[in-house]
Design a protein around this motif. Structure first.
Motif, PDB file in Angstrom:
ATOM      1  N   UNK A  67      47.662  -1.874  32.135  1.00  0.00           N
ATOM      2  CA  UNK A  67      47.625  -1.293  33.479  1.00  0.00           C
ATOM      3  C   UNK A  67      47.773   0.227  33.356  1.00  0.00           C
ATOM      4  N   UNK A  68      46.867   0.952  34.000  1.00  0.00           N
ATOM      5  CA  UNK A  68      46.883   2.416  33.923  1.00  0.00           C
ATOM      6  C   UNK A  68      46.948   3.009  35.320  1.00  0.00           C
ATOM      7  N   UNK A  69      47.383   4.274  35.368  1.00  0.00           N
ATOM      8  CA  UNK A  69      47.451   5.004  36.626  1.00  0.00           C
ATOM      9  C   UNK A  69      46.750   6.346  36.451  1.00  0.00           C
ATOM     10  N   UNK A  70      45.893   6.707  37.415  1.00  0.00           N
ATOM     11  CA  UNK A  70      45.247   8.014  37.447  1.00  0.00           C
ATOM     12  C   UNK A  70      45.725   8.712  38.716  1.00  0.00           C
ATOM     13  N   UNK A  71      46.522   9.735  38.543  1.00  0.00           N
ATOM     14  CA  UNK A  71      47.076  10.450  39.696  1.00  0.00           C
ATOM     15  C   UNK A  71      46.225  11.666  40.026  1.00  0.00           C
ATOM     16  N   UNK A  72      46.264  12.071  41.256  1.00  0.00           N
ATOM     17  CA  UNK A  72      45.521  13.241  41.718  1.00  0.00           C
ATOM     18  C   UNK A  72      46.359  14.493  41.483  1.00  0.00           C
ATOM     19  N   UNK A  73      45.696  15.580  41.044  1.00  0.00           N
ATOM     20  CA  UNK A  73      46.406  16.834  40.765  1.00  0.00           C
ATOM     21  C   UNK A  73      46.796  17.571  42.036  1.00  0.00           C
ATOM     22  N   UNK A  74      46.142  17.246  43.148  1.00  0.00           N
ATOM     23  CA  UNK A  74      46.343  18.031  44.363  1.00  0.00           C
ATOM     24  C   UNK A  74      47.087  17.296  45.475  1.00  0.00           C
ATOM     25  N   UNK A  75      47.341  15.993  45.277  1.00  0.00           N
ATOM     26  CA  UNK A  75      48.093  15.234  46.286  1.00  0.00           C
ATOM     27  C   UNK A  75      48.902  14.151  45.586  1.00  0.00           C
ATOM     28  N   UNK A  76      49.648  13.398  46.362  1.00  0.00           N
ATOM     29  CA  UNK A  76      50.535  12.392  45.765  1.00  0.00           C
ATOM     30  C   UNK A  76      49.900  11.012  45.681  1.00  0.00           C
ATOM     31  N   UNK A  77      48.588  10.916  45.864  1.00  0.00           N
ATOM     32  CA  UNK A  77      47.902   9.634  45.750  1.00  0.00           C
ATOM     33  C   UNK A  77      47.525   9.356  44.298  1.00  0.00           C
ATOM     34  N   UNK A  78      47.413   8.088  43.984  1.00  0.00           N
ATOM     35  CA  UNK A  78      47.029   7.699  42.620  1.00  0.00           C
ATOM     36  C   UNK A  78      46.254   6.389  42.666  1.00  0.00           C
ATOM     37  N   UNK A  79      45.540   6.153  41.582  1.00  0.00           N
ATOM     38  CA  UNK A  79      44.751   4.914  41.443  1.00  0.00           C
ATOM     39  C   UNK A  79      45.374   4.062  40.350  1.00  0.00           C
ATOM     40  N   UNK A  80      45.509   2.775  40.604  1.00  0.00           N
ATOM     41  CA  UNK A  80      46.056   1.837  39.618  1.00  0.00           C
ATOM     42  C   UNK A  80      44.987   0.812  39.286  1.00  0.00           C
ATOM     43  N   UNK A  81      44.724   0.636  37.996  1.00  0.00           N
ATOM     44  CA  UNK A  81      43.701  -0.305  37.570  1.00  0.00           C
ATOM     45  C   UNK A  81      44.097  -1.041  36.307  1.00  0.00           C
ATOM     46  N   UNK A  82      43.258  -1.944  35.885  1.00  0.00           N
ATOM     47  CA  UNK A  82      43.493  -2.722  34.672  1.00  0.00           C
ATOM     48  C   UNK A  82      42.285  -2.577  33.742  1.00  0.00           C
ATOM     49  N   UNK A  83      42.511  -2.753  32.443  1.00  0.00           N
ATOM     50  CA  UNK A  83      41.413  -2.735  31.490  1.00  0.00           C
ATOM     51  C   UNK A  83      41.822  -3.475  30.226  1.00  0.00           C
ATOM     52  N   UNK A  84      40.843  -4.180  29.636  1.00  0.00           N
ATOM     53  CA  UNK A  84      41.053  -4.852  28.352  1.00  0.00           C
ATOM     54  C   UNK A  84      40.740  -3.923  27.194  1.00  0.00           C
ATOM     55  N   UNK A  85      40.138  -2.780  27.502  1.00  0.00           N
ATOM     56  CA  UNK A  85      39.804  -1.793  26.482  1.00  0.00           C
ATOM     57  C   UNK A  85      40.853  -0.687  26.474  1.00  0.00           C
ATOM     58  N   UNK A  86      40.640   0.345  25.672  1.00  0.00           N
ATOM     59  CA  UNK A  86      41.546   1.489  25.682  1.00  0.00           C
ATOM     60  C   UNK A  86      41.475   2.165  27.045  1.00  0.00           C
ATOM     61  N   UNK A  87      42.628   2.579  27.570  1.00  0.00           N
ATOM     62  CA  UNK A  87      42.631   3.149  28.919  1.00  0.00           C
ATOM     63  C   UNK A  87      41.863   4.475  28.941  1.00  0.00           C
TER      64      UNK A  87
END
Length: 646
Positions: A545-565
């Motif tokens: 499970x990985x998280x990609x956060x936004x540099x300009x706000x407090x929102x982020x995306x959470x996703x899953x992957x079987x490969x390298x994040x």
């Protein structure tokens, strides 16, 4: 009733050997003396891990079954959480923190349960010295891309495997095997045994599948191998020794790294014509990919096979079977009694007909890389496997053999394990006691040794009497009634961390749906907490499970992957670059808002190795952060009664 001798604190085995420059307190040594598998209890209810185990196992069940299991298990967990007691490991915490802070490694010794303490520099130096002894070459770059490419091309050309099986044999996030070493404290010097952990390598799944396939195809040869100690005893218990014959054992020095790979592949091809060339080609691929990483560098082993490759035991069996078959055909002095287990040989050698040293020279002249050592009976006794073979006139008798390195340290009574797991070692010891043909005196002596071992490990010795009665009843029952074992009826299972309170009642619930409940304990083991010996992978190269956060706000995306994040992150950035907001929520946010996302915004939230649990963990972390997410939905499991716990 046989009672053990009285045990004092002096008798309790010390399994810790300090070879480091550090000093340790009595409490630190007491903790280490419990063994690296010592499992500590949880500080809080392990609900998350239990739910992940349940969700992963029911992933492919019908929706109605999922709903029923979730509701029933949620009610049971909620009831049990009221009675959960916090961790009672407070007395170990300060010692554990102190051990972690020291510049040491804590490693299990080779062929025993001892805990060996080494300075980190000393351990690294032993790795480097080992590499000087093993034929290898250092690689200038990471070999993983070429390994994956070779694997894909070979599998693509294979017509015996359908496309679905090919996908299952492929490792979604492969890595170069990591080498670590186990100190040989039973030998002089700083010798170590190299182990190359193939878990997660490109050919790992393929190697395991080939082992099952060769077994299914009955790829066997006329061999002198025995399955175990019981098979060995059954074969030699009726032999009659002649005058001049001696009990002798031979041992191959470092068999796996010494196996001639190309010759063994030819032996495999000649062994059974029903074995298609494609199986041999796939086996050759698994043997060729002998690259590994150690101390931050990449190497390739130039000969033999690695300990840790699932195919190595089968490959060694093919070679040794052909070796001894050719030896018997070409050597007129081949012993009339010759049995082998892996690389250990027991034989009855006639010293009147041939010289033992000359026969040893014949063995060592067969292949340049294969060298034998031997041991001859001493005082009419010779150990083989865990059996002591005793010459009694022209007949042989048997006793249980324990190596000098044996510590009698098993799972102690204060381990945080299921009671059946804690007693598993003693069930094995009693099974051996009842199935070895021991004289009355030897039986009595071995039973006393088992009871003493139980006392050493914190158990009441009377529990051994209960285990003996249970096994005697089982033997009597099995000889008269043919029963189908429970684990043959329920092939599906749910694995959860053991907790005497939280897991109470779950077994009955899941059994109604055809599942067996099994327990795992590795997460809180002392060895895990003290650190792994393998080279650590960068977190961006892990999957889960990985998280990609936004540099300009407090929102982020959470996703899953079987490969390298990091691979999945590049795909998100590609959707941004090529203006594809419909392909990624991250791309949609960046393109709509003009905000920025870079690689520093990528974070591994949780490494998940069981891909069946990915859906649950993704949905769980989305639920926990539901007010600050970029995701367009609430994950694969948007609603669940389990979320009440989080």
């Amino acid at each position: 009733k046989l009672l053990p001798r009285k045990v004092s604190s002096v008798d309790i085995p010390n399994i810790v050997e300090n070879h480091s420059s550090q000093s340790f307190t009595e409490s630190e040594l007491e903790l280490l003396n419990k063994g690296l598998k010592f499992n500590l209890s949880s500080k809080k209810p392990p609900v998350e891990e239990i739910v992940a185990g349940i969700e992963g196992s029911i992933k492919y069940e019908t929706q109605s079954t999922k709903v029923a299991i979730r509701n029933l298990c949620q009610v049971e967990l909620n009831r049990n959480s009221r009675y959960f007691k916090s961790s009672n490991n407070g007395k170990y915490l300060s010692s554990l923190k102190s051990l972690i802070s020291k510049n040491c490694v804590y490693v299990k010794s080779d062929k025993s349960n001892k805990v060996v303490i080494l300075d980190k520099d000393d351990y690294t130096g032993r790795d480097d010295n080992l590499l000087l002894e093993v034929p290898h070459r250092q690689l200038n770059k990471n070999p993983l891309p070429s390994m994956v490419s070779e694997f894909n091309n070979t599998l693509k050309q294979c017509s015996l495997i359908d496309s679905l099986k090919k996908r299952r044999l492929s490792v979604s996030n492969p890595s170069v095997p990591a080498m670590y070493c186990l100190p040989k404290v039973h030998k002089s010097g700083n010798k170590v045994r190299p182990i190359v952990s193939a878990i997660g390598s490109p050919t790992y799944n393929l190697s395991k599948w080939l082992v099952r396939e060769f077994d299914r195809l009955s790829v066997h040869q006329v061999s002198f191998s025995v399955k175990n100690s019981y098979d060995f005893i059954d074969r030699i218990k009726v032999i009659v020794l002649n005058e001049g014959e001696r009990l002798v054992s031979f041992d191959v020095s470092s068999l796996f790294p010494s196996i001639p790979v190309s010759e063994t592949l030819e032996f495999l091809r000649e062994l059974d014509k029903s074995v298609a060339d494609e199986y041999v080609r796939l086996t050759s691929l698994c043997m060729r990919q002998s690259q590994f990483r150690a101390n931050g560098k990449f190497y390739e082993q130039l000969g033999g096979t690695a300990i840790g490759n699932p195919l190595s035991p089968f490959f060694g069996e093919v070679f040794m079977g052909r070796f001894e078959t050719d030896l018997k055909r070409n050597n007129p002095y081949f012993p009339r009694i010759w049995f082998r287990y892996c690389d250990d040989v027991f034989c009855v050698f006639d010293t009147n007909k041939y010289d033992l040293q000359s026969f040893l020279a014949d063995l060592n002249n067969q292949y340049p890389s294969i060298k034998f050592t031997f041991e001859i009976e001493n005082e009419s006794k010779l150990p083989f496997l865990d059996t002591l073979v005793i010459r009694k006139g022209c007949r042989v008798e048997f006793d249980v053999y324990r190596k000098p390195t044996s510590t009698c340290r098993y799972t102690t009574n204060d381990y945080f394990h299921h009671p059946q797991q804690k007693l598993a070692s003693f069930h094995f010891l009693v099974h051996r006691l009842l199935n070895f043909p021991l004289t009355k005196d030897r039986y009595t002596c071995e039973l006393r040794a088992i009871k003493n071992a139980a006392t050493y490990n914190g158990f009441d010795p009377s529990i051994i009497d209960k285990i003996v009665r249970k096994h005697r009843f089982k033997i009597s029952r099995d000889t008269t009634i043919n029963l189908v074992k429970e684990n043959q009826l329920n092939s599906k299972y749910i694995s959860v961390p053991y907790d005497p309170v939280m897991t109470r009642g779950l077994k009955k619930i899941v059994s109604e749906f055809g599942f067996r409940l099994v327990y795992s304990n590795n997460k809180n083991s002392l060895g895990n907490m003290l650190g792994s010996l393998k080279d650590r992978l960068d977190s961006n190269k892990k999957s889960g499970i990985y998280e990609i956060s936004c540099s300009n706000c407090d929102l982020s995306y959470i996703g899953q992957t079987k490969r390298a994040i990091e691979t999945r992150f590049k795909e998100h950035m590609a959707h941004v670059r090529y203006n594809r907001p419909d392909k990624s929520s991250v791309a949609q946010h960046v393109l709509d808002s003009g905000h920025n996302v870079c690689k520093n915004n990528l974070r591994l939230v949780k490494e998940v190795r069981d891909i069946r649990q990915l859906d649950f963990y993704e949905s769980l972390f989305i639920y926990k952060n539901r007010d600050k997410i970029l995701n367009s939905d609430l994950g694969p499991i948007p609603q669940s009664p389990f979320y009440k716990f989080f």
